[in-house]
Motif scaffolding. Sequence first.
Motif, PDB file in Angstrom:
ATOM      1  N   VAL A  37      -1.382   1.228   2.608  1.00  0.00           N
ATOM      2  CA  VAL A  37      -0.713   0.964   3.510  1.00  0.00           C
ATOM      3  C   VAL A  37      -1.305   1.209   4.706  1.00  0.00           C
ATOM      4  N   LYS A  38      -2.323   1.857   5.037  1.00  0.00           N
ATOM      5  CA  LYS A  38      -2.612   2.099   6.420  1.00  0.00           C
ATOM      6  C   LYS A  38      -3.647   1.370   6.115  1.00  0.00           C
ATOM      7  N   LEU A  39      -4.478   1.148   5.181  1.00  0.00           N
ATOM      8  CA  LEU A  39      -5.182  -0.501   5.278  1.00  0.00           C
ATOM      9  C   LEU A  39      -4.243  -1.569   5.502  1.00  0.00           C
ATOM     10  N   VAL A  40      -3.452  -2.018   5.349  1.00  0.00           N
ATOM     11  CA  VAL A  40      -2.701  -3.090   4.969  1.00  0.00           C
ATOM     12  C   VAL A  40      -2.054  -2.792   6.549  1.00  0.00           C
ATOM     13  N   ALA A  41      -1.436  -1.841   7.583  1.00  0.00           N
ATOM     14  CA  ALA A  41      -1.262  -1.776   8.093  1.00  0.00           C
ATOM     15  C   ALA A  41      -1.921  -1.451   9.982  1.00  0.00           C
ATOM     16  N   GLY A  42      -2.953  -1.460   9.476  1.00  0.00           N
ATOM     17  CA  GLY A  42      -3.702  -1.411  10.368  1.00  0.00           C
ATOM     18  C   GLY A  42      -4.363  -3.109  11.142  1.00  0.00           C
ATOM     19  N   ARG A  43      -4.275  -3.828   9.626  1.00  0.00           N
ATOM     20  CA  ARG A  43      -5.197  -5.396   9.598  1.00  0.00           C
ATOM     21  C   ARG A  43      -3.734  -5.603  10.032  1.00  0.00           C
ATOM     22  N   LEU A  44      -2.282  -5.732   9.768  1.00  0.00           N
ATOM     23  CA  LEU A  44      -1.652  -6.399  10.372  1.00  0.00           C
ATOM     24  C   LEU A  44      -1.335  -6.030  12.091  1.00  0.00           C
ATOM     25  N   ALA A  45      -1.297  -4.384  12.638  1.00  0.00           N
ATOM     26  CA  ALA A  45      -0.987  -3.749  13.941  1.00  0.00           C
ATOM     27  C   ALA A  45      -1.967  -4.949  15.336  1.00  0.00           C
ATOM     28  N   ILE A  46      -3.149  -5.312  14.640  1.00  0.00           N
ATOM     29  CA  ILE A  46      -3.869  -6.311  15.215  1.00  0.00           C
ATOM     30  C   ILE A  46      -3.135  -6.984  16.392  1.00  0.00           C
ATOM     31  N   LEU A  57       5.709   1.187  10.709  1.00  0.00           N
ATOM     32  CA  LEU A  57       5.621   0.495   9.815  1.00  0.00           C
ATOM     33  C   LEU A  57       4.537   1.007   8.583  1.00  0.00           C
ATOM     34  N   LEU A  58       3.647   1.926   9.469  1.00  0.00           N
ATOM     35  CA  LEU A  58       4.077   2.906   8.249  1.00  0.00           C
ATOM     36  C   LEU A  58       4.933   3.617   6.936  1.00  0.00           C
ATOM     37  N   SER A  59       6.030   3.394   8.349  1.00  0.00           N
ATOM     38  CA  SER A  59       6.822   3.639   6.902  1.00  0.00           C
ATOM     39  C   SER A  59       7.055   2.812   5.996  1.00  0.00           C
ATOM     40  N   SER A  60       8.083   1.828   6.522  1.00  0.00           N
ATOM     41  CA  SER A  60       8.092   1.111   5.792  1.00  0.00           C
ATOM     42  C   SER A  60       7.115   0.414   4.489  1.00  0.00           C
ATOM     43  N   GLY A  61       5.885   0.669   4.784  1.00  0.00           N
ATOM     44  CA  GLY A  61       4.590   0.108   3.905  1.00  0.00           C
ATOM     45  C   GLY A  61       4.796   1.175   2.898  1.00  0.00           C
ATOM     46  N   PHE A  62       4.977   2.040   3.421  1.00  0.00           N
ATOM     47  CA  PHE A  62       5.184   3.384   1.655  1.00  0.00           C
ATOM     48  C   PHE A  62       6.414   3.153   1.413  1.00  0.00           C
ATOM     49  N   PHE A  63       7.735   2.406   1.490  1.00  0.00           N
ATOM     50  CA  PHE A  63       8.529   2.282   1.004  1.00  0.00           C
ATOM     51  C   PHE A  63       7.896   0.704   0.101  1.00  0.00           C
ATOM     52  N   GLY A  64       7.215   0.260   1.094  1.00  0.00           N
ATOM     53  CA  GLY A  64       6.921  -1.127  -0.083  1.00  0.00           C
ATOM     54  C   GLY A  64       5.821  -0.258  -1.332  1.00  0.00           C
ATOM     55  N   ILE A  88       3.383  -4.995  -0.174  1.00  0.00           N
ATOM     56  CA  ILE A  88       3.396  -3.738   1.599  1.00  0.00           C
ATOM     57  C   ILE A  88       3.521  -4.093   2.215  1.00  0.00           C
ATOM     58  N   ARG A  89       3.104  -5.326   2.560  1.00  0.00           N
ATOM     59  CA  ARG A  89       2.865  -6.263   4.178  1.00  0.00           C
ATOM     60  C   ARG A  89       3.906  -6.809   3.503  1.00  0.00           C
ATOM     61  N   GLY A  90       4.634  -6.940   2.518  1.00  0.00           N
ATOM     62  CA  GLY A  90       5.979  -7.956   2.268  1.00  0.00           C
ATOM     63  C   GLY A  90       7.386  -7.097   3.246  1.00  0.00           C
ATOM     64  N   ALA A  91       6.813  -5.657   2.584  1.00  0.00           N
ATOM     65  CA  ALA A  91       8.080  -4.720   3.508  1.00  0.00           C
ATOM     66  C   ALA A  91       7.940  -4.509   4.765  1.00  0.00           C
ATOM     67  N   MET A  92       6.786  -4.530   5.348  1.00  0.00           N
ATOM     68  CA  MET A  92       6.266  -4.910   6.504  1.00  0.00           C
ATOM     69  C   MET A  92       6.963  -5.663   7.567  1.00  0.00           C
ATOM     70  N   LEU A  93       6.307  -6.840   7.714  1.00  0.00           N
ATOM     71  CA  LEU A  93       7.619  -7.649   8.121  1.00  0.00           C
ATOM     72  C   LEU A  93       8.466  -8.048   7.965  1.00  0.00           C
ATOM     73  N   ASP A  94       9.355  -7.177   6.522  1.00  0.00           N
ATOM     74  CA  ASP A  94      11.059  -7.372   6.863  1.00  0.00           C
ATOM     75  C   ASP A  94      11.094  -6.093   7.634  1.00  0.00           C
ATOM     76  N   ALA A 165       3.109 -15.083   1.937  1.00  0.00           N
ATOM     77  CA  ALA A 165       1.991 -14.478   1.552  1.00  0.00           C
ATOM     78  C   ALA A 165       2.800 -13.105   0.854  1.00  0.00           C
ATOM     79  N   ASP A 166       4.343 -13.142   1.100  1.00  0.00           N
ATOM     80  CA  ASP A 166       5.261 -11.536   1.450  1.00  0.00           C
ATOM     81  C   ASP A 166       5.407 -12.400  -0.031  1.00  0.00           C
ATOM     82  N   SER A 167       5.393 -13.274  -1.212  1.00  0.00           N
ATOM     83  CA  SER A 167       6.379 -13.989  -1.863  1.00  0.00           C
ATOM     84  C   SER A 167       5.168 -12.637  -3.148  1.00  0.00           C
ATOM     85  N   PRO A 168       6.502 -11.807  -3.806  1.00  0.00           N
ATOM     86  CA  PRO A 168       5.277 -10.880  -4.766  1.00  0.00           C
ATOM     87  C   PRO A 168       5.250 -11.665  -5.956  1.00  0.00           C
ATOM     88  N   LEU A 169       4.193 -10.809  -6.605  1.00  0.00           N
ATOM     89  CA  LEU A 169       3.389 -11.705  -8.029  1.00  0.00           C
ATOM     90  C   LEU A 169       4.797 -11.423  -9.107  1.00  0.00           C
TER      91      LEU A 169
END
Length: 250
Positions: A37-46, A57-64, A88-94, A165-169
Amino acid sequence: MVNETPAIDVASLWHDYLENKTVELRNQLAEYYLPLVKLVAGRLAISLPSHVDRDDLLSSGFFGLLDAIDRYDIERKNKFETYAGIRIRGAMLDHLRAKDWLPVAIRQRIRRYEQAVYELENRLGRPATDEELASELSLSVRELIALEGQISVATVIPLDDYLRADSPLTGDPGPSDRMEKEELRQTLSAAIERLPEKEKKVVALYYYEELTLKEISLILNLSEARISQLHTKAIFRMRGYLARMKASLV
């Protein structure tokens, strides 16, 4: 990428969780994968402005992440980190979409810039230079660069929308889905191929190699601000190309 504590046997943890589905076991899995979660948040936050709260952002990612643990089908043999990263990324973008975090003034500048790129490159039939785009917007090149710095925050969500990119597999795609994905892949490849060389490299390193802007700046020997500007230009050029392709099909 994930917790490297040797004491945790994650395979056994998954086995126990799938057998019992308890909250305690799910929480243990979530704790193990929390660095993701921290990794995805860090990359997105740039690419996000400073007023976007990183904790939100981290909270939403955690729920993801929790959602990914609940939905993960181990029988499909997909790597969990890959599946969870998308969730996780999809939850953060939502979360970002729901917050409507872009100020009105920035939205207006984005629309003006995007329209200028679309119209100018449609007329030219090629990527516009800084000088041409600045002239189209009645700005100096210096003012154009400053504008691109302001609107770079708008490039996070739109490209993900295009790339899905946020489409789940989930499940095996049917023939029509595979055909649609292949068409999308080819269209995106064509859009990337039309980019100027430096922008093409930035897109490849950021989206395919998953490097941060800082890492890309070291590879290309350019400042992070310059990499961010090239990224912004690339995204708007690709959006313009995709919009023209879409219009030609209507």
